[in-house]
Write a protein that holds these residues in place. Structure first.
Motif, short mmCIF file in Angstrom:
data_model
loop_
_atom_site.label_atom_id
_atom_site.label_comp_id
_atom_site.label_asym_id
_atom_site.label_seq_id
_atom_site.Cartn_x
_atom_site.Cartn_y
_atom_site.Cartn_z
N TRP A 322 0.84 -1.20 0.00
CA TRP A 322 0.00 0.00 0.00
C TRP A 322 0.87 1.25 0.00
N GLU A 323 0.49 2.21 -0.84
CA GLU A 323 1.22 3.48 -0.93
C GLU A 323 1.05 4.29 0.36
N VAL A 324 2.14 4.88 0.84
CA VAL A 324 2.05 5.75 2.01
C VAL A 324 1.69 7.15 1.50
N TYR A 325 0.51 7.63 1.87
CA TYR A 325 0.01 8.89 1.30
C TYR A 325 -0.81 9.64 2.34
N PRO A 326 -0.13 10.19 3.34
CA PRO A 326 -0.86 10.84 4.43
C PRO A 326 -1.76 11.99 3.98
N GLN A 327 -1.31 12.76 2.97
CA GLN A 327 -2.14 13.91 2.57
C GLN A 327 -3.50 13.45 2.04
N GLY A 328 -3.59 12.17 1.66
CA GLY A 328 -4.89 11.62 1.22
C GLY A 328 -5.92 11.66 2.34
N LEU A 329 -5.46 11.57 3.57
CA LEU A 329 -6.40 11.60 4.69
C LEU A 329 -6.96 13.01 4.84
N THR A 330 -6.13 14.01 4.68
CA THR A 330 -6.64 15.39 4.71
C THR A 330 -7.63 15.60 3.57
N GLU A 331 -7.22 15.17 2.36
CA GLU A 331 -8.10 15.32 1.18
C GLU A 331 -9.45 14.65 1.40
N LEU A 332 -9.39 13.43 1.92
CA LEU A 332 -10.62 12.67 2.14
C LEU A 332 -11.54 13.40 3.12
N LEU A 333 -10.97 13.86 4.23
CA LEU A 333 -11.79 14.51 5.25
C LEU A 333 -12.40 15.81 4.72
N LEU A 334 -11.62 16.56 3.96
CA LEU A 334 -12.13 17.82 3.41
C LEU A 334 -13.24 17.55 2.40
N ARG A 335 -13.06 16.53 1.62
CA ARG A 335 -14.07 16.18 0.62
C ARG A 335 -15.39 15.76 1.30
N LEU A 336 -15.28 14.92 2.34
CA LEU A 336 -16.49 14.49 3.05
C LEU A 336 -17.19 15.70 3.66
N HIS A 337 -16.39 16.59 4.22
CA HIS A 337 -16.90 17.80 4.86
C HIS A 337 -17.60 18.70 3.83
N ARG A 338 -17.04 18.76 2.64
CA ARG A 338 -17.59 19.61 1.59
C ARG A 338 -18.91 19.03 1.04
N ASP A 339 -18.93 17.72 0.86
CA ASP A 339 -20.06 17.11 0.14
C ASP A 339 -21.22 16.65 1.03
N TYR A 340 -20.98 16.51 2.33
CA TYR A 340 -22.03 15.93 3.18
C TYR A 340 -22.19 16.74 4.47
N THR A 341 -23.35 16.56 5.10
CA THR A 341 -23.53 17.08 6.45
C THR A 341 -23.10 15.97 7.39
N LEU A 342 -21.95 16.15 8.00
CA LEU A 342 -21.32 15.05 8.73
C LEU A 342 -21.63 15.07 10.22
N PRO A 343 -21.78 13.91 10.81
CA PRO A 343 -21.70 13.85 12.27
C PRO A 343 -20.21 13.95 12.65
N PRO A 344 -19.88 14.06 13.94
CA PRO A 344 -18.45 14.05 14.29
C PRO A 344 -17.76 12.80 13.73
N ILE A 345 -16.52 13.01 13.30
CA ILE A 345 -15.75 11.91 12.70
C ILE A 345 -14.74 11.38 13.74
N TYR A 346 -14.55 10.09 13.72
CA TYR A 346 -13.40 9.49 14.40
C TYR A 346 -12.57 8.78 13.35
N ILE A 347 -11.26 8.91 13.42
CA ILE A 347 -10.41 8.03 12.62
C ILE A 347 -10.29 6.77 13.47
N THR A 348 -11.04 5.75 13.07
CA THR A 348 -11.15 4.55 13.91
C THR A 348 -10.06 3.52 13.62
N GLU A 349 -9.37 3.69 12.49
CA GLU A 349 -8.19 2.86 12.20
C GLU A 349 -7.25 3.63 11.30
N ASN A 350 -5.96 3.51 11.62
CA ASN A 350 -4.91 4.03 10.73
C ASN A 350 -3.61 3.42 11.23
N GLY A 351 -2.84 2.90 10.30
CA GLY A 351 -1.58 2.28 10.71
C GLY A 351 -0.95 1.59 9.52
#
Ligand code: FCB
Length: 444
Positions: A322-351
């Motif tokens: 798997w490619e190591v791509y931390p900025q993808g997590l920022t991108e993903l969170l911003l995209r979800l925030h932009r496109d949806y009305t989100l409940p609070p998010i937890y990053i429930t797994e990362n490693g």
């Protein structure tokens, strides 16, 4: 990549580590536990890379007390674990197994005694085999079985856990379990996979409503594995392929839960494979949730032609490929925030899995440490741009049974010597502990 040295996470931010039952508990037949589809899948020749199984795993069923000591010693706030359905209800319907519940009651009380908040997951994939015999998640009757199981868990533990997650990664259950068939139960049909996903969503919605109706006050939500999906090039064909992949991999999972509808373009692509949805299902699925759990490991790069070669990225690659791509997590969170009305998010797994070496009783897993550090920084970057993230959990506390990779891949920040069951804190664990201690000092 930014560093976390000046990190300023809010005081209420929850730091944790995560595991799941089948991957660590072992004791696969102890005290009345019934078989799960993963016990069965491990017996299929070739299904598991190193031909291993979950019979002993990390022997956590017997070592839970010292394992919880380890968790507490890291200085985390919370421990994410899962309940094995066949341990508490061997056949998945009918009689419950009190001995199974006693284990989880001891475990949860053990967390509370150590000042750890219990984050419980109801389904981390180990469906009772008896339910698979009647069609498993493809069968709509499994929905009611799951709701009964969820309510019984909530009756036993709901007053003591901080959080209940209904399902871990429905995409994996549906697609890896029922379309590619590389995970249990090993079925290969897109139509089945899509129906399975629908039943997972439906059981989520009905279970949340039922547990709440019973008076359970724990936060309730669901965990999705999500990636930002980038086209390999700017050509129209790649962009169209990326949009389709985003539809099937992200929007199909987020939109029923948050909007109560399936994306129209994906339904059209599915044609005859579209799921059977009964009147009222979508409203049940859309139940308000207290949190959305996001598991993030990597981005996805999609091309209309030859599959994208991860090596072409020039980025570091983990032992999973798997490619190591931390900025993808920022991108993903911003995209979800932009496109949806989100409940609070937890990053429930990362490693990350990397090959580890023990040198004089130490594991200098600098790459894993950096991976975690840079992804925490990526979370903070998204929070600074307005995304509400309430917590972060490292996957995983321990090296463990990594599904079809068996014990060959090590995700733990704590090393497990499978011959002796000895646990050794890797440098990543020591770093996490020091990082959390510094964070706590800042919060004072
Ligand atoms: C996730 C699973 C978890 C673990 C990690 C590496 O998909 O939820 O159990 O296997 O991947």
């Amino acid at each position: 990549m930014t560093t976390t040295s000046n990190a300023a996470f809010p005081k209420h931010f929850i730091w944790g580590v995560a595991t799941s039952a089948f991957q660590i508990e072992g004791a696969s037949e102890a005290d009345g536990k019934g078989p799960s589809i993963w016990d069965d899948f491990c017996r299929i020749p070739g299904a598991i890379q190193d031909a291993s199984d979950g019979r002993v795993a990390c022997d956590h069923y017997h070592r839970w007390e010292t394992d919880l000591d380890l968790v507490a010693d890291l200085g985390v706030d919370a421990y994410r674990f899962s309940v094995s359905w066949p341990r508490v209800q061997p056949l998945g319907s009918g009689a419950f197994n009190e001995k199974g519940f006693e284990f989880y009651e001891r475990l949860v009380d053990g967390m509370l005694a150590r000042g750890l908040k219990p984050y419980l997951t109801l389904n981390h994939w180990d469906l009772p085999s008896a339910l698979q015999a009647t069609g498993g998640w493809e069968n709509r009757d499994t929905v009611q079985c799951y709701v009964d199981y969820a309510c019984e868990v909530a009756r036993h533990l709901g007053d003591r856990v901080a959080s209940i997650c209904t399902h871990n990664e429905p995409w994996v259950v549906a697609v890896l379990g029922h379309e590619s068939g590389i995970f249990a139960p090993g079925i290969k049909s897109r139509a089945v996979a899509i129906q399975v996903a629908h039943h997972l969503f439906l059981s989520h919605g009905i279970a949340v409503t039922a547990m709440r109706a019973q008076g359970c006050k724990a936060d309730m939500g669901i965990v999705l594995n999500l990636s930002p999906i980038n086209p390999a090039t700017d050509f129209d064909a790649d962009r169209a392929a990326a949009r389709r992949a985003d539809g099937g991999g992200l929007r199909w999972y987020v939109e029923p839960l948050l909007k109560g509808e399936y994306p129209a373009d994906v339904l059209e692509d599915l044609g005859a494979d579209a799921p059977k949805v009964l009147p009222g299902d979508m409203a049940k699925i859309k139940v308000p949730i207290d949190f959305l759990g996001v598991n993030y490991y990597m981005r996805s790069v999609v091309s209309a032609g030859e599959p994208w070669d991860v090596k072409a990225s020039g980025h570091e690659i983990t032992d999973m490929g798997w490619e190591v791509y931390p900025q993808g997590l920022t991108e993903l969170l911003l995209r979800l925030h932009r496109d949806y009305t989100l409940p609070p998010i937890y990053i429930t797994e990362n490693g990350a899995a990397f090959k580890d070496e023990v040198i004089n009783g130490q594991v200098h897993d600098r790459r894993r440490q950096k991976y975690i550090e840079n992804h925490i920084a990526a979370v903070l970057a998204a929070m600074r741009q307005g995304v509400r993230v309430n917590g972060y959990f490292v996957w995983s506390l321990l090296d463990n049974f990594e599904w079809s990779s068996g014990y060959a891949k090590r995700f733990g920040i704590v090393r497990v010597d499978y011959a002796t069951q000895e646990r050794t804190l890797k440098d990543s664990a020591l770093w996490y502990r020091a990082f959390l201690a510094a964070e706590k000092r800042k919060g004072l």
